[in-house]
Design an enzyme around this catalytic site. Structure first.
Site, PDB file in Angstrom:
ATOM      1  N   ASP A 125     -11.756  -1.208 -23.632  1.00  0.00           N
ATOM      2  CA  ASP A 125     -11.450  -0.893 -22.118  1.00  0.00           C
ATOM      3  C   ASP A 125     -11.596   0.463 -21.099  1.00  0.00           C
ATOM      4  O   ASP A 125     -11.297   0.904 -22.158  1.00  0.00           O
ATOM      5  CB  ASP A 125     -10.523  -1.812 -21.452  1.00  0.00           C
ATOM      6  CG  ASP A 125     -11.251  -3.419 -21.907  1.00  0.00           C
ATOM      7  OD1 ASP A 125     -11.578  -3.740 -22.229  1.00  0.00           O
ATOM      8  OD2 ASP A 125     -10.009  -4.157 -21.393  1.00  0.00           O
ATOM      9  N   GLU A 154       2.847  -9.058   9.370  1.00  0.00           N
ATOM     10  CA  GLU A 154       2.991  -7.685   9.596  1.00  0.00           C
ATOM     11  C   GLU A 154       4.173  -6.990   8.443  1.00  0.00           C
ATOM     12  O   GLU A 154       4.241  -6.040   8.661  1.00  0.00           O
ATOM     13  CB  GLU A 154       3.463  -7.287  10.644  1.00  0.00           C
ATOM     14  CG  GLU A 154       2.175  -7.694  11.813  1.00  0.00           C
ATOM     15  CD  GLU A 154       1.052  -6.503  11.681  1.00  0.00           C
ATOM     16  OE1 GLU A 154       1.714  -5.317  12.092  1.00  0.00           O
ATOM     17  OE2 GLU A 154       0.320  -6.769  12.439  1.00  0.00           O
ATOM     18  N   ARG A 172      -4.147  -9.542 -20.010  1.00  0.00           N
ATOM     19  CA  ARG A 172      -4.817  -9.285 -21.234  1.00  0.00           C
ATOM     20  C   ARG A 172      -4.455  -8.684 -22.174  1.00  0.00           C
ATOM     21  O   ARG A 172      -5.011  -8.145 -23.253  1.00  0.00           O
ATOM     22  CB  ARG A 172      -6.068  -9.664 -20.181  1.00  0.00           C
ATOM     23  CG  ARG A 172      -6.009  -8.142 -19.585  1.00  0.00           C
ATOM     24  CD  ARG A 172      -7.743  -7.456 -18.817  1.00  0.00           C
ATOM     25  NE  ARG A 172      -9.008  -8.077 -19.846  1.00  0.00           N
ATOM     26  CZ  ARG A 172      -9.250  -7.119 -20.670  1.00  0.00           C
ATOM     27  NH1 ARG A 172      -8.290  -6.268 -21.104  1.00  0.00           N
ATOM     28  NH2 ARG A 172     -10.177  -7.663 -21.089  1.00  0.00           N
ATOM     29  N   PRO A 181       1.065  -0.971   0.033  1.00  0.00           N
ATOM     30  CA  PRO A 181      -0.071  -0.461   0.126  1.00  0.00           C
ATOM     31  C   PRO A 181       0.751   1.102  -0.358  1.00  0.00           C
ATOM     32  O   PRO A 181       0.165   2.159   0.006  1.00  0.00           O
ATOM     33  CB  PRO A 181      -0.370  -0.282   1.326  1.00  0.00           C
ATOM     34  CG  PRO A 181       0.014  -1.302   2.009  1.00  0.00           C
ATOM     35  CD  PRO A 181       0.476  -1.856   0.966  1.00  0.00           C
TER      36      PRO A 181
END
Length: 248
Positions: free
Chosen positions: A170, A117, A155, A89
Site C-alpha cells: 500500500d 460547534e 485492515r 482538525p
C-alpha cells in the site's frame, strides 16, 4: 482483537459503515469489534437534549459534557483500559504509522465524536483524549473521521485482508505512493496497458512498478522522498524520472 467503541449522536452512521465490506468481514471473523454508543442514552432528562447554547454567546450549539462523562464511566465499568481519541482538525495528523499503532493496541479504542460547534472543553481537560486530525478542514461531526481511522487501522490487523502482500504494498507502507494498476480487458476505449505488464518478465515488472511508485511520489508528494529511505536503485530511477521530465 482490535476493539473499537464510538461515542456519537448518530449511531446509525457508524453502524451503516461498519456493516459493509472489509469491516463487516473483520467483525465476523472476530478480529475486529466495532460498537457504537448513542450519547443521548446517557442523558437523564426526558427530552434527551445533548447540546446547549455556548457561554459568552455566539452562533451554534455546544455538546454537553456530562453525558460524555457518563458514557466513558460506563465503558470504564466494563473493566478494560481505554485509549481515548477525539477527532479534531486541531489534532496531530493521522498517518499510516498511527494506523499501525492503533491496529496493535491492546486497550479498548474509544472515539468521542463531537458535533455542532464542538464539545464542552471540560471533556478535553478532564479526559485528555488524543486529538487526531484527518486533514485541515472541518466536517459536520467526528463520525466520518473516526471511521476513516478505524478502517485504516482494521485492515492492518493480521488476517483481516486476505492477501497480506496487498497491505505491505500500500501507499505509505514503505513511504512511497502506490504504482498504477490495470486489469482486463487489455483495451478500454482506445487505452491500452503498458507492454511490460503483459511481458511475463517479473524482474522487468518489479522494476517498472518501483519506478512508477517513485514517479507518483516525485510528482504528488515530493516531501516524503527522504534520501535515507531510498536505495541506490531508487536514486538511479529518480535520476531517470528527472531527465524524462526535463525532456517533456
Amino acid at each position: 482483537m482490535m476493539q473499537c467503541d464510538v461515542l456519537t449522536l448518530f449511531p446509525e452512521l457508524i453502524e451503516g459503515i461498519a456493516a459493509q465490506s472489509m469491516l463487516k468481514r473483520a467483525q465476523e471473523s472476530g478480529r475486529v469489534c466495532i460498537r457504537s454508543h448513542n450519547i443521548r442514552d446517557y442523558i437523564k432528562d426526558r427530552h434527551r437534549i445533548a447540546d446547549d447554547a455556548p457561554y459568552g454567546g455566539g452562533c451554534g450549539m455546544v455538546m454537553k459534557a456530562e453525558p460524555i462523562f457518563r458514557a466513558i464511566d460506563a465503558l470504564q465499568d466494563e473493566g478494560q483500559e481505554l485509549r481515548l481519541i477525539f477527532p479534531s482538525p486541531q489534532g496531530i495528523p493521522f498517518s499510516h504509522q498511527l494506523a499501525m499503532d492503533l491496529s496493535r493496541e491492546s486497550r479498548r479504542l474509544v472515539w468521542i465524536c463531537g458535533h455542532y460547534e464542538g464539545i464542552d472543553e471540560r471533556v478535553l481537560t478532564r479526559l485528555e483524549p488524543e486529538e487526531i486530525s484527518i486533514g485541515d478542514y472541518v466536517l459536520t461531526g467526528g463520525e466520518l473521521p473516526a471511521m476513516v481511522m478505524i478502517d485504516a487501522a482494521a485492515r492492518l490487523v493480521p488476517g483481516v485482508v486476505g492477501d497480506p502482500g496487498s497491505v505491505e504494498q500500500d501507499s505509505f507502507a514503505d513511504v512511497l505512493l502506490d504504482y498504477p494498476h490495470y486489469t482486463r480487458p487489455e483495451g478500454v476505449r482506445g487505452y491500452g496497458v503498458p507492454d511490460v505488464l503483459l511481458s511475463g518478465n517479473h524482474a522487468a515488472i518489479r522494476l517498472w512498478r518501483r519506478k512508477e511508485s517513485l514517479r507518483n511520489t516525485y510528482w504528488k508528494r515530493p516531501d516524503v522522498l527522504h534520501d535515507e529511505c531510498l536505495t541506490e536503485e531508487d536514486r538511479r530511477l529518480l535520476r531517470e524520472i528527472s531527465q524524462e521530465c526535463e525532456q517533456v
